[in-house]
Design an enzyme around this catalytic site. Structure first.
Site, PDB file in Angstrom:
ATOM      1  N   ASP A 270      -6.870  -0.278   3.684  1.00  0.00           N
ATOM      2  CA  ASP A 270      -5.835  -0.654   2.802  1.00  0.00           C
ATOM      3  C   ASP A 270      -4.638  -0.435   3.732  1.00  0.00           C
ATOM      4  O   ASP A 270      -4.782   0.318   4.709  1.00  0.00           O
ATOM      5  CB  ASP A 270      -5.867   0.207   1.595  1.00  0.00           C
ATOM      6  CG  ASP A 270      -4.897  -0.233   0.695  1.00  0.00           C
ATOM      7  OD1 ASP A 270      -4.039  -1.041   0.728  1.00  0.00           O
ATOM      8  OD2 ASP A 270      -5.250   0.015  -0.691  1.00  0.00           O
TER       9      ASP A 270
HETATM   10  C1  NOJ Z   1      -1.980  -1.298  -1.212  1.00  0.00           C
HETATM   11  C2  NOJ Z   1      -2.788  -1.425  -2.187  1.00  0.00           C
HETATM   12  O1  NOJ Z   1      -3.615  -0.092  -2.491  1.00  0.00           O
HETATM   13  C3  NOJ Z   1      -3.875  -2.769  -2.293  1.00  0.00           C
HETATM   14  O2  NOJ Z   1      -4.478  -2.869  -3.601  1.00  0.00           O
HETATM   15  C4  NOJ Z   1      -3.222  -3.884  -1.644  1.00  0.00           C
HETATM   16  O3  NOJ Z   1      -4.083  -4.930  -1.731  1.00  0.00           O
HETATM   17  C5  NOJ Z   1      -2.321  -3.503  -0.424  1.00  0.00           C
HETATM   18  N1  NOJ Z   1      -1.523  -2.769  -0.598  1.00  0.00           N
HETATM   19  C6  NOJ Z   1      -1.599  -4.822   0.099  1.00  0.00           C
HETATM   20  O4  NOJ Z   1      -0.661  -5.149  -0.538  1.00  0.00           O
END
Ligand code: NOJ
Length: 716
Positions: free
Chosen positions: A265
Site C-alpha cells: 500500500d
Molecule cells: C491507500 C489505500 O489504503 C489503498 O486502498 C489505495 O488503493 C492506495 N492508497 C492507492 O491509492
C-alpha cells in the site's frame, strides 16, 4: 508474449532497470494536472531517469493522456517494456455507483458484477489497466471510516461479492477483451480489524479468527483469478503486513497458490521504519522483499537500497528477479506488450463514459441498496401528498462518498431533483442547511414548511470526507445540529421521513421515533432518482443490511455471528452474573440482514431434504414464502446454521446461503437453497479445517434476528 520471451527480457535487463520496475509513482510525476492524492507526499529524491523507468503508474487516466505517456515510456525503455496504469476505481469510474457497503446491502450478486463490469469499461476506455478493488476487509466497527469500502461483516456474503467483483472487472480474457481491467485484492490482511476503529491502527486477531473470518473473502477473490494483491498497513501478530513473510510467502503463495505480484500500500514499505520493525529504509526494503512484496508504492526503499543488498548477498538478486518477472507477467496477462494502449480510446471515452445505460444501471443498483429501517405507515408517499424536503443533504451533489475520484457532483441527481421529477407537490426548503450548523432563518423555513405540508422528508447525514480512508470517528451519531433540526421538525410536522446519507452505520437512536427512516448510504450519481423511486413506492425497497447498526457506540463491535459465552444472557435474563450490559442491549439496533419492504412476506413449511448427512453431502432446505401485499416484492430468504457442539465455540448463527426471489402481489413461492455440508467446516485450534459429527440447526427468515423457522439435522 510467451513466457520464454519474458525471461529473455529479464535476462537483458540491468539490475537498476529491474529495480525501477518495482517502483510505482503517482500521477504527480507524469502530469501537471494530477487530480487526486491518496496518501502522504514525501520528497522521494529520485532522478528523472528513475521516474521515466518506474514500472507502474498510479492515478493517471484519460485516453489521450495515457496513450501519450505510454508512447514516451516505451520509447524511453531500452527493452520497450510498457508501463501499467493503476487507480482506485472502487464503486464506479465517472458513473458512480453506491458505495461498496451499500452494494453489500443489495444481496444481489449479479448487480455487483454489473457494477464492476461497467466500472471496468469506463476505466479501460480511459486508459486504465488495473483497479485497486475489490477491498475485501471484513468489518465490524463502524467507527472505522473504511467500512464504506467493504461489503460488510459476513465472511460468506463478502466472499460471494468478492467473486462477482473479480469476474465483473476481469471477465474471462483480459487480452481479448480490452474493456476489462485487472482486479487487485486488498488489504491483505485483516485491515478491517483496526483496534478502536482508528485507521491504520494495530490489528490483533487470533489465527483461528483470521483464517475463519477474515481470510475467506480474499481467498475467494484469488480463486476467482484476481491478478494482484495489496498489502495492508496494519500489523498481523505484531508484524506489519508489508514485511510479513508468513502472510505473503506462506499463506498467500504456498497455501492460496497465488502467483501474481504483491503491491505495497502507499508508503507501507517505508512505514516499516515507523512501525519499529526496521531501523532504516534499507532494512525495510530487506523485510519487504523477503516477505514477497514486489511493487513499492510511493516510497523508494527498493530503489535506493536493493542494489546494495544484492551486492552484499546474491540471494537478493533471485528475489528481485522473481519480483520483476511477476510484474512482466502481469503486463503480459493484460496483453500490454502487443497492445500497450489496450482499451484507451478517445471516441469510446466520449461514447461510453456516463452513458445513459450506465446511469440507468447505477440507478437500478442504488434502488436495490437502499434499506428501509423504520416505517410507521409513512411510506410509500402518495404522489398527490404535499411533501416538504428539508435538510443539509437535500440539495447537494455530495451523494457519491469517498473514492469517487472521477465522479462529479454536478452530474449527480440530488434528492431535490429526484423528488421534484416525481411529483408537483414537493416544496424544497430554501434554507441554507450546513451539516454542522443551521442558520435561524433555515430553521424558521423548516418549521413553516413542516406545518404547511403533510410529510417532511428530512435529508440528513455525513459529508463525503467523514468516511473513507483516514476518516475514523469516535462519535457515530448524526451531528448535534442535525438532531436538533430533526427534533424541531418532528414537534410540528404530521409525519417525518428521514433519509440518511452516510458511509457507515450510524447510531440513529436520536431519530428512532421518526415515522420512517431510509438508509440510503452514499447512493452515487443517480442517488436522488433512486431515493425518490423508493419514497414514492415505484420501487419496493429490498436492501438488507450487510453490517449491523449499533444502539450506541459503546456496544461496538456488535455483529450478528457471535459465539455463546459460558454465561449467556438468554439462558437466564434475570440473573445478575450473565454476559450483558447494564445500560444497553447485547444486540444491534438494526441487525445484519435486516431491511423492511412495503409488503408483508411470511415464511412457512421449512423442510430439509435429509435428517442425517455425511460431511460431503448437500442438504436442500426448502421454505415457502408468501407476499401478502398487492405490490411485487423482492424477498431475500436467508439461511443460517448453528453447529451445536464444536471443538471451538461455534457462532450462534452463521449465514450459509440465501436466495433472492421476486414475488408478485399475493404470490406464494417455494424456495430451495442448497447447503453443502462442507460449508460448515471451521478452523480448529491446530489451524486445520474440519467438521465433526453432531447436531446442527438450520434457521430461515428475513434477517439474522427474526429467524422464524428452525429445524435440526445431524452430521454423521
Ligand atoms: C491507500 C489505500 O489504503 C489503498 O486502498 C489505495 O488503493 C492506495 N492508497 C492507492 O491509492
Amino acid at each position: 508474449m510467451k513466457q520464454e520471451n519474458l525471461q529473455a527480457i529479464l535476462a537483458k535487463m540491468t539490475p537498476k532497470e529491474k529495480v525501477d520496475q518495482l517502483l510505482q509513482l503517482s500521477a504527480d510525476f507524469y502530469t501537471d494536472d494530477a487530480e487526486d492524492r491518496t496518501g502522504p507526499m514525501e520528497n522521494l529524491d529520485i532522478t528523472e531517469q528513475t521516474i521515466k523507468n518506474a514500472g507502474t503508474i498510479l492515478g493517471v487516466s484519460g485516453a489521450q493522456k495515457t496513450i501519450d505517456i505510454q508512447k514516451e515510456y516505451i520509447e524511453n525503455n531500452p527493452h520497450h517494456i510498457p508501463t501499467l496504469f493503476m487507480a482506485d476505481i472502487i464503486h464506479g469510474f465517472r458513473t458512480i455507483f453506491p458505495i461498496p457497503l451499500a452494494l453489500g446491502c443489495t444481496w444481489d450478486i449479479a448487480a455487483v458484477n454489473e457494477m464492476a463490469s461497467i466500472s471496468a469499461v469506463e476505466s479501460a476506455v480511459s486508459g486504465l489497466h488495473l483497479t485497486f478493488s475489490p477491498m475485501l476487509d471484513l468489518v465490524r466497527d463502524p467507527r472505522w471510516g473504511r467500512v464504506l469500502e467493504s461489503t460488510g461483516e459476513d465472511p460468506y456474503l463478502n466472499s460471494e461479492y468478492a467473486k462477482a467483483m473479480v469476474q465483473g472487472y476481469q471477465g474471462d480474457d483480459l487480452i481479448a477483451d480490452t474493456q476489462k481491467v485487472a482486479a487487485c485484492v486488498k488489504h491483505f490482511a485483516a485491515y478491517g480489524g483496526a483496534i478502536g476503529g482508528r485507521d491504520y491502527n494495530t490489528v490483533d486477531v487470533s489465527e483461528t479468527t483470521l483464517r475463519e473470518k477474515y481470510l475467506p473473502s480474499y481467498q475467494a477473490a484469488i480463486d476467482a483469478g484476481a491478478k494482484i494483491v495489496m498489502t495492508a498497513f496494519n500489523t498481523v501478530e505484531g508484524v506489519p503486513a508489508t514485511g510479513n513473510k508468513k502472510l505473503f510467502r506462506q499463506i498467500l503463495r504456498d497455501e492460496f497458490k497465488f502467483t501474481g505480484p504483491v503491491i505495497s500500500d502507499w508508503g507501507a514499505i517505508y512505514e516499516l521504519v515507523n512501525h519499529g520493525v526496521a531501523p532504516d529504509e534499507k532494512e525495510a526494503a530487506r523485510l519487504a522483499i523477503e516477505a514477497g512484496v514486489d511493487i513499492e508504492m510511493m516510497t523508494t526503499c527498493y530503489d535506493k537500497h536493493l542494489l546494495t543488498l544484492i551486492e552484499e548477498d546474491s540471494h537478493y538478486m533471485e528475489l528481485l528477479d522473481e519480483a520483476v518477472l511477476r510484474i512482466l507477467e502481469l503486463k503480459n496477462d493484460l496483453g500490454l506488450f502487443e497492445n500497450p494502449h489496450r482499451g484507451a480510446n478517445v471516441e469510446d471515452e466520449k461514447r461510453l463514459i456516463l452513458s445513459d445505460e450506465h446511469r440507468e444501471s447505477a440507478q437500478k443498483i442504488a434502488e436495490k441498496s437502499i434499506v428501509l429501517l423504520e416505517n410507521k405507515n409513512a411510506l410509500p408517499v402518495d404522489k398527490s401528498t404535499k411533501v416538504a424536503l428539508i435538510g443539509p443533504k437535500a440539495k447537494t451533489g455530495d451523494l457519491m462518498g469517498a473514492w469517487s475520484w472521477q465522479g462529479k457532483q454536478d452530474e449527480v441527481v440530488t434528492i431535490a431533483q429526484g423528488l421534484l421529477a416525481k411529483s408537483n407537490q414537493v416544496t424544497v426548503s430554501t434554507g441554507d442547511y450546513d451539516l454542522f450548523d443551521n442558520s435561524p432563518e433555515s430553521i424558521e423555513d423548516a418549521l413553516m414548511l413542516a406545518k404547511a405540508n403533510d410529510v417532511v422528508v428530512l435529508a440528513l447525514g455525513e459529508a463525503d470526507w467523514m468516511s473513507g480512508e483516514a476518516a475514523s470517528r469516535s462519535d457515530i451519531k448524526l451531528p448535534a445540529s442535525q438532531i436538533a433540526l430533526y427534533k424541531a421538525v418532528k414537534d410540528v410536522a404530521k409525519q417525518v421521513v428521514v433519509v440518511i446519507i452516510s458511509g457507515r452505520p450510524l447510531d440513529l437512536t436520536d431519530i428512532a421515533d421518526a415515522d420512517a427512516i431510509l438508509q440510503a448510504w452514499f447512493p452515487g450519481t443517480e442517488g436522488g432518482s433512486a431515493i425518490a423511486n423508493v419514497l414514492y413506492g415505484d420501487v419496493n425497497p429490498s436492501g438488507r443490511l450487510s453490517m449491523s447498526f449499533p444502539h450506541s457506540v459503546g456496544q461496538v463491535p456488535v455483529y450478528y455471528n457471535t459465539e455463546n459465552t459460558g454465561r449467556p444472557y438468554e439462558l437466564n435474563p434475570t440473573e445478575k452474573y450473565v454476559s450483558k450490559y447494564l445500560d444497553v442491549s447485547n444486540y444491534a439496533k438494526y441487525p445484519f440482514g435486516f431491511g423492511l419492504s412495503y409488503s408483508n412476506v411470511t415464511y412457512d413449511a421449512l423442510e430439509l431434504s435429509h435428517q442425517t448427512l455425511k460431511a460431503d453431502d448437500t442438504l436442500e432446505v426448502t421454505v415457502t414464502v408468501t407476499n401478502h401485499s398487492e405490490r411485487p416484492v423482492i424477498e431475500t430468504v436467508q439461511l443460517y446454521v448453528r453447529d451445536l457442539v464444536g471443538i471451538t465455540s461455534r457462532p450462534l448463527k452463521e449465514l450459509k446461503g440465501f436466495a433472492q426471489v421476486e414475488l408478485v402481489g399475493g404470490e406464494t413461492k417455494s424456495v430451495t437453497i442448497a447447503l453443502p455440508i462442507s460449508q460448515l467446516s471451521y478452523v480448529h485450534p491446530d489451524l486445520t479445517w474440519g467438521i465433526e459429527a453432531g447436531e446442527c440447526h438450520v434457521m430461515v427468515g428475513p434477517n439474522s434476528r427474526d429467524l422464524i423457522l428452525t429445524e435440526a439435522f445431524f452430521i454423521e
